[in-house]
Design a protein around this motif. Structure first.
Motif, mmCIF file in Angstrom:
data_model
loop_
_atom_site.group_PDB
_atom_site.id
_atom_site.type_symbol
_atom_site.label_atom_id
_atom_site.label_comp_id
_atom_site.label_asym_id
_atom_site.label_seq_id
_atom_site.Cartn_x
_atom_site.Cartn_y
_atom_site.Cartn_z
ATOM 1 N N ASP A 94 30.264 14.238 -51.960
ATOM 2 C CA ASP A 94 30.427 13.640 -50.637
ATOM 3 C C ASP A 94 31.913 13.603 -50.316
ATOM 4 O OD1 ASP A 94 27.762 13.325 -50.434
ATOM 5 O OD2 ASP A 94 27.761 11.134 -50.355
ATOM 6 N N ARG A 116 32.236 10.220 -42.111
ATOM 7 C CA ARG A 116 31.264 9.394 -42.826
ATOM 8 C C ARG A 116 30.059 10.221 -43.251
ATOM 9 N NH1 ARG A 116 32.204 3.962 -41.187
ATOM 10 N NH2 ARG A 116 34.433 3.754 -41.534
ATOM 11 N N ASP A 117 29.468 9.831 -44.360
ATOM 12 C CA ASP A 117 28.142 10.328 -44.759
ATOM 13 C C ASP A 117 28.036 11.843 -44.670
ATOM 14 O OD1 ASP A 117 27.425 7.682 -45.118
ATOM 15 O OD2 ASP A 117 26.695 7.474 -43.075
ATOM 16 N N THR A 118 29.027 12.511 -45.237
ATOM 17 C CA THR A 118 29.081 13.965 -45.146
ATOM 18 C C THR A 118 29.177 14.573 -46.541
ATOM 19 O OG1 THR A 118 30.155 13.875 -42.989
ATOM 20 C CG2 THR A 118 30.411 15.920 -44.249
ATOM 21 N N SER A 119 28.361 15.596 -46.793
ATOM 22 C CA SER A 119 28.319 16.230 -48.115
ATOM 23 C C SER A 119 28.790 17.672 -48.037
ATOM 24 C CB SER A 119 26.897 16.237 -48.666
ATOM 25 O OG SER A 119 26.390 14.930 -48.745
ATOM 26 N N THR A 173 26.985 19.031 -44.638
ATOM 27 C CA THR A 173 25.732 18.385 -44.253
ATOM 28 C C THR A 173 26.014 16.921 -43.952
ATOM 29 O OG1 THR A 173 24.546 19.831 -45.761
ATOM 30 C CG2 THR A 173 23.361 17.899 -44.949
ATOM 31 N N ALA A 199 24.723 13.061 -42.567
ATOM 32 C CA ALA A 199 23.509 12.230 -42.514
ATOM 33 C C ALA A 199 22.985 12.194 -41.099
ATOM 34 C CB ALA A 199 23.830 10.829 -42.993
#
Lengths: 466, 442
Positions: free
Chosen positions: B379, B395-398, B439, B441
């Motif tokens: 992440d 935020r919330d990124t892979s 990717t 969220a």
């Protein structure tokens, strides 16, 4: 004194060292003496590649005044060397001493099972044989195993801990570990797996868990993963199988309850004692007295007798893990015996030992059948957490897609992320089953052995990878 | 210590090779919080590790007991252990080890007072920057080590090394939780560590990370900060070590294809690119170090080798034997590893990276970057860049890709290369990557 300590230091020596450390105004001082003998064997592709042994001795002296800690250590165990270490630690303070060393009393601790037979007394040939058997079983697994490596390690640690408050504690720890790693290859895809058998036992550890079983289990997992798909991504119900769910508890909850982070407000659990922090289905404990646990000890590394510490009771935060310094800062009457360190060259810090979620009331098969779609995680690898934010990340070693309550496609390369408090509250099923595993846990540059265990459980988490 | 090592090595029997590896080290660790000293710790340790090769069987033993009895015992233990080893032609000590020890200058030692002043200064500066930001303890730690190696094959080698590091973390409370960031600096000695840099980095980043955020999805231009670039290069470097490749535990095992990196990307191991203290004249079995090109034109040109792995590969040692202290046998590790590509001034690189993600931390680095499978599953923590300036937080990124996809995505490096002590000394510069898929969220 009857153990290792008596061989190297008299009670007079100990008192003199502790007293010297108090001369510049420390409120208290303590001494940690360690003798560690080790054996290690590494086998790969049918050959004994490495075999070694080691001996390390050393001691450290700590002084504490208010919020200040000073520590000095030496690898010489003479009275003079220890007095020098005491002076070096005391030099960080600039006052004059008024505290005195109380009469030393030997502390009793919980009874721990002695390793039978003690690994230190076993012929090296027997240890080499264990590693060879494990490696051969792994290599014989059909389906594409390309590389196997097995390592056997044991350590026999004799400890003496003493404090100016008037105690002497001695502990003897035997830890044994057999670890297998396998790599499988097919059609350009590479997958790996690893697992271990470990505990505070000698070679009797392998009566119940054979090296062959370990080798076959690891190799079979690496091979299975060659026939797998990348994971779906996004937030979804995740079932953590028994055992692997222990990693979740260790990372998502345990680290944030190590009291050094609580004292300083650097944990999401700070200020939440007595509050509900998770699902009422969750009850958890840390228990260093567990017979044979990889993280077990009779006394912690500050000489405090070990004791089980409840952490969660039906989702309510009921405990935390303290060492002497954090217990003092939290105005507790004393440490609950979780001060641990990697070796005499390190200061102790609050750490987990053997941490567990208790089994619940749900049939594991029913948990799966009740899940319309999601991810079933057969095993979790390592993970990490930021105690301040509660953000965690785990690697999934093997997983399956859940569709209409059944396991369908095998999944590789998934990882799970989330925030502790949110995820703990989202646990909606806890199984009646239970399993545990063990690892070396790192924190602030120090590694200590731990066990973690749990039943099957289910919660919503974010799945990534691919 | 070299004399101690010689005494052990000189006891080799006929048809036996003996090597003694001695380390004496001085470590200190201090911390300060809210204007006061929190902890002071000092450690002086020494020990010796003995390798015995007897009839191509390898045995090893180590001890911290350097008394005459202790040295006799550790040699006897190593000999005894060798009885259980499997005969293997790879088991040999180098015959090309250095015979004239030139340990280099001793890194400057500093007093406890100087170390404490640095930690207190970091704490003071960080607090002054933004009193609303909560701070962890400011930590400073350093180590000076002297390594000596003597063998019955004539090796007489030594080197000195030093490392100094400092760290502080900053926390910003938001309605939906806490945001953290950190400042970190490393060098050979305390003089290389800037209190201002550590404090400013931690506080500035934490404040920026607390801004509203959004996820990134799809092909995205990435700008990796130097430390992040170094962390990834560290793992890729491990996969290029001869021992991991030889055991089949590297994605690069048997790899001969092109297209493993962008054409102008070079991975080079070269001790000459580091300052004294990090520029070791010899590796941990006494072989002279040198420059090795690992990846160029998208293909693997060489691996890193010790004497043992080189023999297996039918080549010569690259001088990359490395040990975790006297208790360990030599493995293979980078000396000073860097990634070279088209260099652009960092300011220009950032200005050109509009609508890009500036990556400041990787979550899951230790479990999600795998030298065996060659996959990166992490992440991202960072900021969106607009006109070279950080705007919203990410935020919330892979990120999910392979080593090859990462190295093929490299478009340029900044001119801000720093060196960091990791598995070896690893270089990191701001790194511009194009075309990697993220990717976010949903």
């Amino acid at each position: 004194m009857a153990g290792y300590g008596a061989q190297v230091l008299s009670e007079g020596d100990i008192s003199a060292v502790l007293g010297e450390a108090l001369r510049t105004g420390a409120e208290w001082s303590d001494l940690y003496v360690e003798r560690r003998s080790t054996t290690s064997v590494r086998v790969s592709n049918g050959a004994v590649e490495q075999i070694g042994s080691g001996l390390d001795v050393g001691a450290g002296v700590r002084v504490v005044r208010g919020d200040l800690t000073a520590y000095a250590c030496t690898d010489l165990l003479s009275r003079d060397a220890l007095l020098d270490a005491a002076r070096a630690a005391a030099a960080a303070l600039d006052g004059t001493g008024s505290a005195e060393v109380r009469d030393l009393t030997r502390r009793g601790g919980p009874a721990t099972a002695a390793a039978q037979p003690d690994a230190a007394q076993v012929e090296r040939a027997a240890k080499v044989d264990l590693a060879l058997r494990c490696e051969a079983a792994a290599r014989a697994e059909p389906g594409g195993v390309s590389s196997v490596s097995v390592s056997y390690t044991d350590a026999h640690v004799a400890l003496l801990m003493a404090g100016s408050s008037g105690f002497v504690s001695e502990d003897n720890r035997v830890r044994t570990r057999l670890m297998c790693r396998a790599v499988a290859r097919a059609d350009g895809l590479v997958q790996r797996a690893n697992d271990d058998i470990a505990g505070t036992w000698g070679l009797e550890l392998f009566r119940e868990h054979t090296p062959e079983d370990l080798g076959r289990r690891v190799a079979a997992r690496a091979v299975r993963l060659l026939d797998s798909d990348p994971p779906p991504t996004g937030e979804m119900p995740v079932i953590l199988a028994k055992g692997g769910a222990g990693v979740f508890f260790h990372e998502a909850c345990g680290h944030g309850l190590e009291a050094d982070t609580l004292v300083l407000g650097e944990s999401v659990f700070a200020g939440r004692a007595g509050q509900r922090v998770g699902s009422p289905l969750l009850t958890g404990v840390d228990d260093p007295t567990l017979a044979g646990g990889y993280g077990s000890y009779a006394f912690d590394d500050e000489g405090t007798p070990s004791t089980p510490t409840p952490l969660l009771d039906q989702g309510v935060l009921v405990g935390d893990l303290t060492d002497l310094r954090s217990a003092d800062a939290l105005h507790r009457p004393g440490s609950n015996g979780h001060g641990r360190r990697q070796s005499y060259a390190h200061l102790p810090q609050p750490r987990m030992s053997n941490s567990f979620i208790s089994p619940g009331a749900d049939d594991p098969a029913a948990i799966l059948a009740d899940t319309r779609s999601g991810l079933f995680c057969e095993g979790l690898g390592g993970g990490e957490v930021d105690p301040a934010t509660g953000e965690f990340s785990f690697r999934v070693t093997e997983a399956y897609l859940v569709e209409n309550g059944e396991l369908t496609r095998r999944i590789r390369g998934a990882h799970l992320t989330g925030r502790c408090l949110e995820t703990l509250s989202l646990v909606d099923a806890v199984g009646t089953d239970f399993a545990s595993s063990q690892a070396l846990c790192g924190k602030a540059g120090q590694s200590v052995p731990v066990t973690y265990g749990a039943p099957t459980l289910r919660a919503r988490m974010r799945v990534g990878g691919g | 210590m070299l004399e101690v090592c010689e005494r052990v090595a000189d006891r080799a029997l006929e048809h036996e090779q003996v090597e003694a590896y001695g380390v004496q080290s001085w470590r200190a660790n201090v911390s300060a919080r809210r204007g006061a000293v929190e902890s002071v710790s000092s450690t002086e340790t020494s020990g010796i590790g003995v390798r015995v090769v007897s009839g191509s069987r390898l045995g090893f033993a180590s001890t911290s007991d350097l008394s005459p009895d202790g040295l006799r015992q550790v040699l006897a233990d190593a000999r005894d252990n060798a009885r259980y080893g499997t005969p293997d032609d790879r088991n040999t000590l180098p015959d090309d080890g250095v015979r004239d020890p030139q340990p280099g200058p001793e890194p400057a030692r500093t007093s406890v007072r100087e170390k404490l002043e640095l930690a207190l200064e970091i704490d003071r500066l960080a607090d002054k920057l933004d009193p609303d930001v909560r701070l962890t303890a400011a930590s400073y730690w350093d180590q000076v080590a002297e390594v000596s190696i003597a063998s019955s094959r004539g090796t007489r080698a030594a080197y000195r090394s030093g490392t100094a590091e400092a760290h502080i973390a900053a926390m910003v409370d938001r309605d939906d939780g806490v945001v953290t960031s950190f400042g970190y600096a490393a060098g050979v000695t305390l003089a290389d560590v800037s209190a201002d840099e550590v404090a400013t980095t931690a506080v500035t980043r934490a404040v920026q990370q607390a801004r509203p955020g959004r996820a990134a999805t799809g092909p995205t231009r990435l700008v990796l900060e130097p430390l992040v670039a170094a962390e990834l290069l560290d793992v890729i470097g491990r996969a290029l070590c001869g021992d991991e490749v030889g055991r089949g535990r590297s994605v690069y095992a048997g790899e001969t294809r092109a297209g493993l990196a962008a054409p102008d990307v070079e991975l080079v191991d070269d001790p000459a690119s580091a300052p004294p203290g990090w520029r070791r004249p010899v590796d941990d079995e006494g072989v002279a170090t040198g420059r090795t090109v690992l990846v160029a034109d998208g293909t693997i040109r060489s691996l890193l080798h010790s004497t043992s792995t080189a023999r297996e590969a039918g080549t010569g040692s690259t001088g990359n034997a490395g040990r975790n202290g006297h208790r360990a046998l030599p493995a293979v590790r980078p000396g000073v590893l860097t990634l070279d590509a088209a260099v652009t001034p960092t300011a220009a690189l950032l200005n050109a990276a509009d609508d890009a993600v500036l990556v400041r931390e990787l979550v899951g680095l230790h479990t999600g970057v795998d030298p065996v499978t060659g996959r990166i599953e992490v992440d991202l923590i960072g900021m969106w860049l607009r006109g070279g300036e950080p705007t919203d937080s990410v935020r919330d990124t892979s990120l999910s890709c392979t080593f090859a996809e990462l190295l093929c995505a490299v478009r340029a490096t900044g001119d801000d290369r720093r060196l960091y002590p990791m598995s070896g000394i690893i270089g990191g510069a701001t790194l511009l990557l194009d075309g990697l898929e993220l990717t976010g969220a949903t």
